[in-house]
Design an enzyme around this catalytic site. Sequence first.
Site, PDB file in Angstrom:
ATOM      1  N   ILE A 206       0.868  -1.169   0.000  1.00  0.00           N
ATOM      2  CA  ILE A 206       0.000   0.000   0.000  1.00  0.00           C
ATOM      3  C   ILE A 206       0.909   1.224   0.000  1.00  0.00           C
ATOM      4  O   ILE A 206       2.063   1.158   0.433  1.00  0.00           O
ATOM      5  CB  ILE A 206      -0.989   0.024   1.184  1.00  0.00           C
ATOM      6  CG1 ILE A 206      -0.276  -0.096   2.537  1.00  0.00           C
ATOM      7  CG2 ILE A 206      -2.024  -1.068   1.045  1.00  0.00           C
ATOM      8  CD1 ILE A 206      -1.221  -0.048   3.724  1.00  0.00           C
ATOM      9  N   ASP A 207       0.396   2.329  -0.507  1.00  0.00           N
ATOM     10  CA  ASP A 207       1.204   3.541  -0.630  1.00  0.00           C
ATOM     11  C   ASP A 207       1.756   3.983   0.724  1.00  0.00           C
ATOM     12  O   ASP A 207       1.148   3.734   1.770  1.00  0.00           O
ATOM     13  CB  ASP A 207       0.375   4.685  -1.215  1.00  0.00           C
ATOM     14  CG  ASP A 207       0.011   4.465  -2.673  1.00  0.00           C
ATOM     15  OD1 ASP A 207       0.631   3.595  -3.315  1.00  0.00           O
ATOM     16  OD2 ASP A 207      -0.902   5.157  -3.144  1.00  0.00           O
ATOM     17  N   LYS A 208       2.870   4.664   0.682  1.00  0.00           N
ATOM     18  CA  LYS A 208       3.529   5.118   1.904  1.00  0.00           C
ATOM     19  C   LYS A 208       2.593   5.948   2.774  1.00  0.00           C
ATOM     20  O   LYS A 208       2.525   5.768   3.994  1.00  0.00           O
ATOM     21  CB  LYS A 208       4.778   5.917   1.545  1.00  0.00           C
ATOM     22  CG  LYS A 208       5.605   6.360   2.733  1.00  0.00           C
ATOM     23  CD  LYS A 208       6.900   7.028   2.282  1.00  0.00           C
ATOM     24  CE  LYS A 208       7.760   7.434   3.477  1.00  0.00           C
ATOM     25  NZ  LYS A 208       9.061   8.005   3.059  1.00  0.00           N
TER      26      LYS A 208
END
Length: 237
Positions: free
Chosen positions: A56-58
């Site tokens: 998942i995105d940062k």
Amino acid sequence: MKQKVKFEETILWEDGDYLVINKPPNIATLEDRIDPVNVLGLARASYPRAQVCHRIDKETSGILVLAKNPEAYRHLSLQFQRREVIKVYHAVVDGIHDFQNVLVDKPIAKSNDGVARISRTGKPAQTYVTSLRSYRMHTLVACRPVTGRMHQIRVHIASLGAPITGDERYGGKPFYLSSVKRGFNLKKEAGEEPLIRRLALHAYSIEFADLSEARVTVEAAYPKDVRALVRQLELNR
């Protein structure tokens, strides 16, 4: 999950093969060039053979599954390939919307500048979107991605005219308390800061099969910043 936080405190569920964690925002899933602290590195301090099963995105918080051994990693990877894993994200979006299991079926292409775009030449991408609760100028929505393209939910929901709050890359606006709170006052010397300093996107739940083929469902509570945002939206409806 800064260095002050113990990895064990993020674990929501585990068995002999898998770990499911609630990833705090602003930490990379894998090592990046800017910040050496990442989920995989922290996990391997306690589980040397750990592998991240998806990303998942940062900036995004929430559910992340890690495998403790290669067999478990392969087992879940096959489920992702077959689209048998059910993931649900919650997001606060700009505007009032009534989405009833709307299917966004638009191909996505990623470009060299790190931005994803809807493009005929992109890879197939599908996301289901449902409104959960409406507020004065925002809506809480649930998004169920079928595929897993880069920034898929962010791009697809923006294409519906409902960009994620705080996601300025894809048209979302920062959330200021003054926009919803009557009589909100700042000291003259102070400039107002956004209530949430990232996009309001949270990986809320996941369902998959363990090695015995039993179904596992795990939910992740909202982190502090999303809780604060939703609380203010509720208080100022």
